[in-house]
Motif scaffolding. Structure first.
Motif, PDB file in Angstrom:
ATOM      1  N   PRO A  77      44.712  47.690  21.741  1.00  0.00           N
ATOM      2  CA  PRO A  77      44.873  48.006  20.312  1.00  0.00           C
ATOM      3  C   PRO A  77      46.137  48.823  20.027  1.00  0.00           C
ATOM      4  N   ASP A  78      47.281  48.261  20.404  1.00  0.00           N
ATOM      5  CA  ASP A  78      48.540  48.979  20.225  1.00  0.00           C
ATOM      6  C   ASP A  78      49.450  48.342  19.190  1.00  0.00           C
ATOM      7  N   GLY A  79      48.956  47.318  18.495  1.00  0.00           N
ATOM      8  CA  GLY A  79      49.750  46.670  17.465  1.00  0.00           C
ATOM      9  C   GLY A  79      50.733  45.653  17.989  1.00  0.00           C
ATOM     10  N   GLN A  80      50.724  45.371  19.288  1.00  0.00           N
ATOM     11  CA  GLN A  80      51.686  44.428  19.866  1.00  0.00           C
ATOM     12  C   GLN A  80      51.118  43.014  19.980  1.00  0.00           C
ATOM     13  N   THR A  81      49.817  42.852  19.746  1.00  0.00           N
ATOM     14  CA  THR A  81      49.180  41.536  19.713  1.00  0.00           C
ATOM     15  C   THR A  81      48.321  41.468  18.466  1.00  0.00           C
ATOM     16  N   LEU A  82      48.626  40.511  17.595  1.00  0.00           N
ATOM     17  CA  LEU A  82      47.947  40.391  16.312  1.00  0.00           C
ATOM     18  C   LEU A  82      47.420  38.978  16.123  1.00  0.00           C
ATOM     19  N   LEU A  83      46.462  38.842  15.218  1.00  0.00           N
ATOM     20  CA  LEU A  83      45.835  37.556  14.932  1.00  0.00           C
ATOM     21  C   LEU A  83      46.103  37.155  13.489  1.00  0.00           C
ATOM     22  N   TRP A  84      46.553  35.918  13.309  1.00  0.00           N
ATOM     23  CA  TRP A  84      46.790  35.350  11.975  1.00  0.00           C
ATOM     24  C   TRP A  84      45.718  34.294  11.765  1.00  0.00           C
ATOM     25  N   ASP A  85      44.589  34.692  11.212  1.00  0.00           N
ATOM     26  CA  ASP A  85      43.430  33.807  11.171  1.00  0.00           C
ATOM     27  C   ASP A  85      43.203  33.235   9.779  1.00  0.00           C
ATOM     28  N   ALA A  86      42.224  32.326   9.692  1.00  0.00           N
ATOM     29  CA  ALA A  86      41.894  31.644   8.437  1.00  0.00           C
ATOM     30  C   ALA A  86      40.419  31.848   8.118  1.00  0.00           C
ATOM     31  N   SER A  87      39.921  31.100   7.134  1.00  0.00           N
ATOM     32  CA  SER A  87      38.555  31.316   6.660  1.00  0.00           C
ATOM     33  C   SER A  87      37.505  31.024   7.723  1.00  0.00           C
ATOM     34  N   SER A  88      37.856  30.265   8.756  1.00  0.00           N
ATOM     35  CA  SER A  88      36.909  30.033   9.851  1.00  0.00           C
ATOM     36  C   SER A  88      36.490  31.334  10.517  1.00  0.00           C
TER      37      SER A  88
END
Length: 315
Positions: A77-88
């Motif tokens: 949880p360091d902000g270097q890996t993020l998720l761009w997700d959708a309504s699923s």
């Protein structure tokens, strides 16, 4: 939404919670070229400039987005890996069994970035000219009109479920592996109708191989201003959109989430970004982390109810 005060506040926020000069992995759990992926690739470079980092978009597809989601759930949880997700993201917990993570606890909501309103379109050969005509035809031929969507449990599928309930009709749902595939068969006359994004349906409508009937949004979309909303077409209550949103792993520090949101909000305020999103038939949102967290919690509960009552299945 993007006032001068908001943009100024965003510009004044630096990124003390993020390591300068490092690469951020932005996991998009869907195929390249779709609406969510295109929005990510539009916004990510602007965010990276503000954060002093390079944001690399990485497509990790599979299992309704849960493969990419799992990669972020396991990240630090360091902000270097993020998720761009959708309504699923809201529907998967009610559909997928045996996941190695819990959608309710594995992520930190950062912002609802954009929405992509769903549109109802019919093939060019259809005798239907408006929504009333489509409902009348469906009532005259119950269960025989086939309607394509992006896939099972997608926003398009949920829109079909709502359309049937509100209009008192029965349709034959045909799930595809994406809106582009559904649009292709709509153009070829293999589908009577499709409930997909305006981005997917737009090219075949522009080519005269399909017609828009209504958009499932509260307001008409900029890219197709002539298409009425469902309420304007005589069926109020049908508003459903696909969306793109930013998440971090669980336990992401609040300061980091706020820093990421500030960079995102400032990027969404750029005229060039807004123009590109308009081309994608996307509506910019940029909600704050606390507001988005409530949206996710409430949406997960309502989707679980809808999945159960409509007996929606992933395959």
């Amino acid at each position: 939404m993007f006032t001068r005060r908001a943009v100024l506040a965003a510009s004044l926020l630096s990124a003390p919670a993020l390591a300068q000069g490092r690469v951020i992995r932005l996991i998009v759990p869907f195929a390249a070229g779709g609406a969510a992926d295109s929005a990510a690739r539009t916004i990510a470079p602007r965010m990276g400039e503000r954060l002093g980092q390079t944001i690399v978009v990485e497509n990790r597809t599979g299992a309704s987005g849960s493969v990419g989601g799992g990669a972020v759930a396991q990240a630090a949880p360091d902000g270097q890996t993020l998720l761009w997700d959708a309504s699923s993201h809201l529907v998967n917990p009610a559909l997928l069994k045996g996941l190695p993570f819990d959608y309710a606890t594995a992520f930190t909501p950062i912002s609802l970035v954009t929405t992509f309103p769903q549109v109802l379109a019919v093939k060019a050969e259809s005798p239907v000219r408006d929504l009333a005509g489509f409902i009348a035809l469906a009532k005259a031929q119950p269960g025989t009109l086939n309607i394509g969507t992006q896939g099972n449990a997608t926003a398009g599928h949920l829109a079909v479920v709502q359309l049937q309930r509100l209009a008192g009709i029965t349709l034959q749902h045909v799930p595809y592996r994406g809106g582009a595939d559904a649009a292709r068969d709509l153009a070829g006359g293999n589908l009577d109708a499709a409930f997909i994004t305006a981005l997917s349906a737009g090219p075949v409508v522009a080519a005269g191989r399909a017609r828009f009937l209504a958009v499932a949004a509260e307001q008409r979309v900029t890219v197709q201003p002539e298409v009425p909303t469902f309420a304007e077409a005589g069926l109020p209550g049908l508003t459903i959109s696909e969306w793109a949103a930013l998440f971090g792993p669980a336990k992401l520090p609040l300061a980091t989430a706020e820093t990421l949101h500030a960079a995102l909000a400032a990027s969404l305020a750029e005229p060039e970004v807004q123009a590109r999103l308009a081309q994608l038939a996307a509506v910019p949102v940029g909600s704050r982390p606390a507001d988005f967290a409530r949206f996710v919690q409430e949406g997960r509960q309502s989707m679980a109810t809808l999945v159960r009552e409509a007996d929606i299945r992933i395959d």
